[in-house]
Design a protein around this motif. Sequence first.
Motif, mmCIF file in Angstrom:
data_model
loop_
_atom_site.group_PDB
_atom_site.id
_atom_site.type_symbol
_atom_site.label_atom_id
_atom_site.label_comp_id
_atom_site.label_asym_id
_atom_site.label_seq_id
_atom_site.Cartn_x
_atom_site.Cartn_y
_atom_site.Cartn_z
ATOM 1 N N TYR A 57 0.837 -1.202 0.000
ATOM 2 C CA TYR A 57 0.000 0.000 0.000
ATOM 3 C C TYR A 57 0.875 1.256 0.000
ATOM 4 N N ASP A 58 1.898 1.259 0.831
ATOM 5 C CA ASP A 58 2.793 2.420 0.896
ATOM 6 C C ASP A 58 3.521 2.651 -0.424
ATOM 7 N N VAL A 59 3.935 1.566 -1.093
ATOM 8 C CA VAL A 59 4.606 1.703 -2.398
ATOM 9 C C VAL A 59 3.634 2.295 -3.417
ATOM 10 N N ILE A 60 2.421 1.770 -3.468
ATOM 11 C CA ILE A 60 1.423 2.276 -4.418
ATOM 12 C C ILE A 60 1.108 3.744 -4.133
ATOM 13 N N ARG A 61 0.959 4.091 -2.869
ATOM 14 C CA ARG A 61 0.670 5.492 -2.510
ATOM 15 C C ARG A 61 1.841 6.406 -2.863
ATOM 16 N N GLY A 62 3.042 5.853 -2.973
ATOM 17 C CA GLY A 62 4.224 6.639 -3.309
ATOM 18 C C GLY A 62 4.401 6.894 -4.795
ATOM 19 N N PHE A 63 3.587 6.221 -5.630
ATOM 20 C CA PHE A 63 3.678 6.461 -7.072
ATOM 21 C C PHE A 63 3.255 7.893 -7.373
ATOM 22 N N ASP A 64 3.837 8.457 -8.408
ATOM 23 C CA ASP A 64 3.520 9.837 -8.813
ATOM 24 C C ASP A 64 2.261 9.837 -9.685
ATOM 25 N N MET A 65 1.136 9.471 -9.054
ATOM 26 C CA MET A 65 -0.146 9.405 -9.751
ATOM 27 C C MET A 65 -1.259 9.326 -8.711
ATOM 28 N N ASN A 66 -2.486 9.504 -9.154
ATOM 29 C CA ASN A 66 -3.618 9.327 -8.252
ATOM 30 C C ASN A 66 -3.700 7.866 -7.827
ATOM 31 N N TYR A 67 -4.251 7.626 -6.655
ATOM 32 C CA TYR A 67 -4.388 6.262 -6.166
ATOM 33 C C TYR A 67 -5.261 5.460 -7.146
ATOM 34 N N PRO A 68 -4.734 4.362 -7.715
ATOM 35 C CA PRO A 68 -5.421 3.679 -8.815
ATOM 36 C C PRO A 68 -6.625 2.823 -8.427
ATOM 37 N N TYR A 69 -6.832 2.546 -7.148
ATOM 38 C CA TYR A 69 -7.895 1.628 -6.742
ATOM 39 C C TYR A 69 -8.966 2.301 -5.897
ATOM 40 N N SER A 70 -9.141 3.598 -6.080
ATOM 41 C CA SER A 70 -10.104 4.339 -5.259
ATOM 42 C C SER A 70 -11.555 3.958 -5.557
ATOM 43 N N ASP A 71 -11.817 3.313 -6.688
ATOM 44 C CA ASP A 71 -13.175 2.893 -7.021
ATOM 45 C C ASP A 71 -13.545 1.541 -6.403
ATOM 46 N N TYR A 72 -12.630 0.954 -5.642
ATOM 47 C CA TYR A 72 -12.844 -0.366 -5.062
ATOM 48 C C TYR A 72 -12.779 -0.266 -3.542
ATOM 49 N N LYS A 73 -13.346 -1.271 -2.868
ATOM 50 C CA LYS A 73 -13.194 -1.370 -1.418
ATOM 51 C C LYS A 73 -11.768 -1.856 -1.174
ATOM 52 N N ASN A 74 -11.008 -1.146 -0.346
ATOM 53 C CA ASN A 74 -9.599 -1.457 -0.091
ATOM 54 C C ASN A 74 -9.403 -1.901 1.355
#
Length: 176
Positions: A57-74
Amino acid sequence: MKKQRNIILFIGTSIDGYIANDDGTLEWLESIEVEGDSGYNSLLERIDTVVMGKRTYDVIRGFDMNYPYSDYKNYVFSSSSVSGSDEYASFIDVDVKTFIKNIKQKPGKDIWLIGGGILASEFFKENLIDEFQLAIAPIILGKGISLYNGDDITQKYTLTKVEKLGQLAMHHYIKK
């Protein structure tokens, strides 16, 4: 009759089974020539829930982009002091088997186990992975974060499909 929700592990690995460098980065995978989307968009249509470990999760949040899974339950499994939720995810510090048993009983689509290695190991130990989509990259890393941690996790799957997608070999398996 309602459809059983499946746990799908859709993940890329090196030939020797590593899913990331020691620091969680994926430059080696990002440099591989791929045709199409490797089944990624088809996967996203099948799911409504993603599950991952805190480091992933921390790696994904560190990408230089919007969070890619915001349309899903995480759901993010964390054994640290993180609890509750943030704007994208609920943090979970409970037994994997119990949590998955409960979530699979709720109505919904399939569930994507994104990673990482520690959490995948827990899913293997508890025999919770219903479908395995493995993208094997033509590289040997020799070290990093392994998908397989050496535990006794013997499980049997049936190979349903193999695809060559550029330089990736995509293997699809379902639980026997």
